[in-house]
Design a protein around this motif. Sequence first.
Motif, short mmCIF file in Angstrom:
data_model
loop_
_atom_site.label_atom_id
_atom_site.label_comp_id
_atom_site.label_asym_id
_atom_site.label_seq_id
_atom_site.Cartn_x
_atom_site.Cartn_y
_atom_site.Cartn_z
N TYR A 1 -1.66 -5.87 32.50
CA TYR A 1 -0.98 -5.44 33.72
C TYR A 1 -0.03 -6.47 34.42
O TYR A 1 -0.37 -7.78 34.23
CB TYR A 1 -1.80 -4.81 34.73
N TYR B 1 1.24 -7.08 38.03
CA TYR B 1 1.44 -6.82 39.70
C TYR B 1 2.47 -7.99 40.49
O TYR B 1 2.54 -9.02 39.89
CB TYR B 1 0.00 -7.10 40.29
N PHE C 1 1.23 -2.83 42.07
CA PHE C 1 1.30 -2.54 40.69
C PHE C 1 2.57 -2.46 40.39
O PHE C 1 3.35 -1.74 40.83
CB PHE C 1 0.39 -1.43 40.32
N GLN D 1 -10.37 -5.96 36.50
CA GLN D 1 -9.33 -6.52 35.87
C GLN D 1 -9.47 -8.11 36.01
O GLN D 1 -9.91 -8.46 37.28
CB GLN D 1 -7.98 -6.11 36.20
N TYR E 1 -13.70 3.80 41.90
CA TYR E 1 -14.30 2.22 41.29
C TYR E 1 -13.82 1.43 42.27
O TYR E 1 -12.46 1.28 42.46
CB TYR E 1 -13.98 1.87 40.04
N PHE F 1 -13.74 -2.48 44.45
CA PHE F 1 -13.78 -4.02 43.83
C PHE F 1 -13.31 -4.95 45.08
O PHE F 1 -12.83 -4.44 46.00
CB PHE F 1 -12.73 -4.43 42.94
N LYS G 1 -18.28 -5.56 42.43
CA LYS G 1 -17.84 -4.19 42.00
C LYS G 1 -18.67 -3.03 42.23
O LYS G 1 -19.78 -3.29 42.00
CB LYS G 1 -17.09 -4.23 40.52
N PHE H 1 -19.31 0.82 40.66
CA PHE H 1 -18.92 2.05 39.74
C PHE H 1 -19.56 3.30 40.21
O PHE H 1 -19.08 4.31 40.29
CB PHE H 1 -19.05 1.74 38.30
N TYR I 1 -11.14 5.77 36.66
CA TYR I 1 -11.47 5.95 35.27
C TYR I 1 -10.41 5.66 34.45
O TYR I 1 -9.30 6.05 34.77
CB TYR I 1 -12.39 7.28 35.03
N PHE J 1 -9.06 2.70 32.83
CA PHE J 1 -7.99 1.47 33.25
C PHE J 1 -6.90 1.96 33.98
O PHE J 1 -5.78 1.23 33.53
CB PHE J 1 -7.71 1.23 31.67
N ASN J 2 -7.10 2.49 34.90
CA ASN J 2 -6.11 2.80 36.04
C ASN J 2 -5.44 1.67 36.64
O ASN J 2 -6.46 0.76 36.72
CB ASN J 2 -6.55 4.17 37.00
N LYS J 3 -4.45 1.81 37.26
CA LYS J 3 -4.15 0.63 38.13
C LYS J 3 -4.79 0.58 38.99
O LYS J 3 -5.62 1.25 39.63
CB LYS J 3 -2.60 0.88 38.60
N PHE J 4 -4.96 -0.63 39.74
CA PHE J 4 -5.69 -0.82 41.08
C PHE J 4 -4.69 -0.76 42.16
O PHE J 4 -3.51 -1.04 42.29
CB PHE J 4 -5.90 -2.55 41.22
N PHE K 1 -4.43 -2.25 46.32
CA PHE K 1 -5.04 -3.30 46.94
C PHE K 1 -4.65 -2.75 48.42
O PHE K 1 -3.92 -2.42 48.76
CB PHE K 1 -4.50 -4.44 46.42
#
Lengths: 113, 113
Positions: free
Chosen positions: A33, A35, A45, A102, B32, B34, B49, B51, B96, B98-101, B103
Amino acid sequence: EPEVTQTPSHQVTQMGQEVILHCVPISNHLYFYWYRQILGQKVEFLVSFYNNEISEKSEIFDDQFSVERPDGSNFTLKIRSTKLEDSAMYFCASTSSGIYEQYFGPGTRLTVT
Amino acid sequence: AQSVTQPDIHITVSEGASLELRCNYSYGATPYLFWYVQSPGQGLQLLLKYFSGDTLVQGIKGFEAEFKRSQSSFNLRKPSVHWSDAAEYFCAVSGYNFNKFYFGSGTKLNVKP
């Protein structure tokens, strides 16, 4: 402990120039990725990359941007013709199957003058 | 729309005092969650984290966070802050696969001696 590395730590370039930001993800990771964080704003992102192709990109990631994994270890972000508004901290991240957090590199601060 | 809100931009606490940093999220699927910390000149380091399962999660450096689905919150806590905790703290949400974060804007923590 393995870590994501990024070079250079700081890049200064003139508007209209091409820049390539370099990242070495953690060696057994498969998802990569980019960012960016404009000063005073959120980390946002840009693009995700898996199996040698882009899996998702944001609207920021226009035709001026490209990513590449040239040799199986490096992961690069290229900006073809930089604009003043591209000045930001750029973070590379990686992850792999079975883990969802990540791992981020220290960032490259890009300054466009 | 997916988003993360950290309502406190700056927080100052005295060394030894307790700390709570707030995070609210909006996410269309199972989130998820973090918390990352960024010291000056450093990358984003994962603190903890969530989940699934126990809604109180423990992280590194004595931090913990509690997931409250009914309040869409994931607040970070520490019972006794140390001077070395001064940094910027980011809450992030993902999904779920591996999606982008996404922030939050970050909270800068200042620790008074």
